[in-house]
Write an enzyme that holds these catalytic residues in place. Structure first.
Site, PDB file in Angstrom:
ATOM      1  CB  CYS A  59      -0.924   0.022   1.216  1.00  0.00           C
ATOM      2  SG  CYS A  59      -1.988   1.487   1.214  1.00  0.00           S
TER       3      CYS A  59
ATOM      4  CB  CYS B  89      -1.661   4.485   4.666  1.00  0.00           C
ATOM      5  SG  CYS B  89      -3.098   3.656   3.955  1.00  0.00           S
ATOM      6  CB  SER B  90      -0.032   0.305   6.560  1.00  0.00           C
ATOM      7  OG  SER B  90      -0.917   0.808   7.540  1.00  0.00           O
ATOM      8  CB  CYS B  91      -4.664  -0.437   2.519  1.00  0.00           C
ATOM      9  SG  CYS B  91      -5.361   1.209   2.725  1.00  0.00           S
TER      10      CYS B  91
END
Length: 156
Positions: free
Chosen positions: A61, A64-66
């Site tokens: 991602c 961000c950190s999906c």
């Protein structure tokens, strides 16, 4: 949703590795196929990416950190770091080598960028010599990193 764990994804991947109809369903609609095994996906879209002898998939991602928490639990710290998020897109082969994954140059690497609404899970290439393994034994070989694409399943 933080109640997932890598064990959920291991169950999904190992079932896909042993039941062809389930694998087909997973590749068509991974959210519904995961729900079929009792993993609550809600409205999230999850896509399953199948590794082959010639193609290796990896997820990231970049914003961000999906991450598919329902199936893989909390993301590892490195997944959230800017260095991974930016470098895996530009230098996937080099970054994979840093994880200890050396792929031959004849294998293409596809990097898939998750979004707030869509996440991915990698169906790793089944290890050699595992055709006759049960779902449970195959499940023990699947790793979180193999479902992200930065590693391979354990071998027997």
């Amino acid at each position: 949703v933080d109640n997932g764990s890598p064990g959920n994804g291991e169950k999904v991947v190992s079932r896909a590795g042993t039941v062809q109809n389930y694998k087909n369903r997973l590749l068509e609609n991974a959210s519904d196929a995961s729900n079929d095994l009792g993993f609550v996906i809600d409205t999230l879209i999850i896509l399953a990416l199948e590794n082959t002898e010639t193609t290796h998939n990896v997820i990231v991602c970049t914003l961000c950190s999906c991450y598919p928490r329902n199936l893989l639990g909390l993301p590892p710290d490195w997944y959230k770091q800017r260095s991974y998020r930016s470098r895996i897109v530009k230098y996937p082969r080099k970054v994979l080598k840093e994880f200890g994954l050396h792929l031959s140059n004849d294998i293409s690497i596809r990097v898939h960028d998750s979004t707030a609404d869509m996440r991915y899970i990698v169906l790793p290439l089944r290890p050699k010599g595992t055709k006759k393994l049960s779902v449970e034994k195959l499940e023990a070989l699947v790793t979180r990193d193999s479902m992200i694409g930065v590693g391979l399943p354990k071998s027997i």
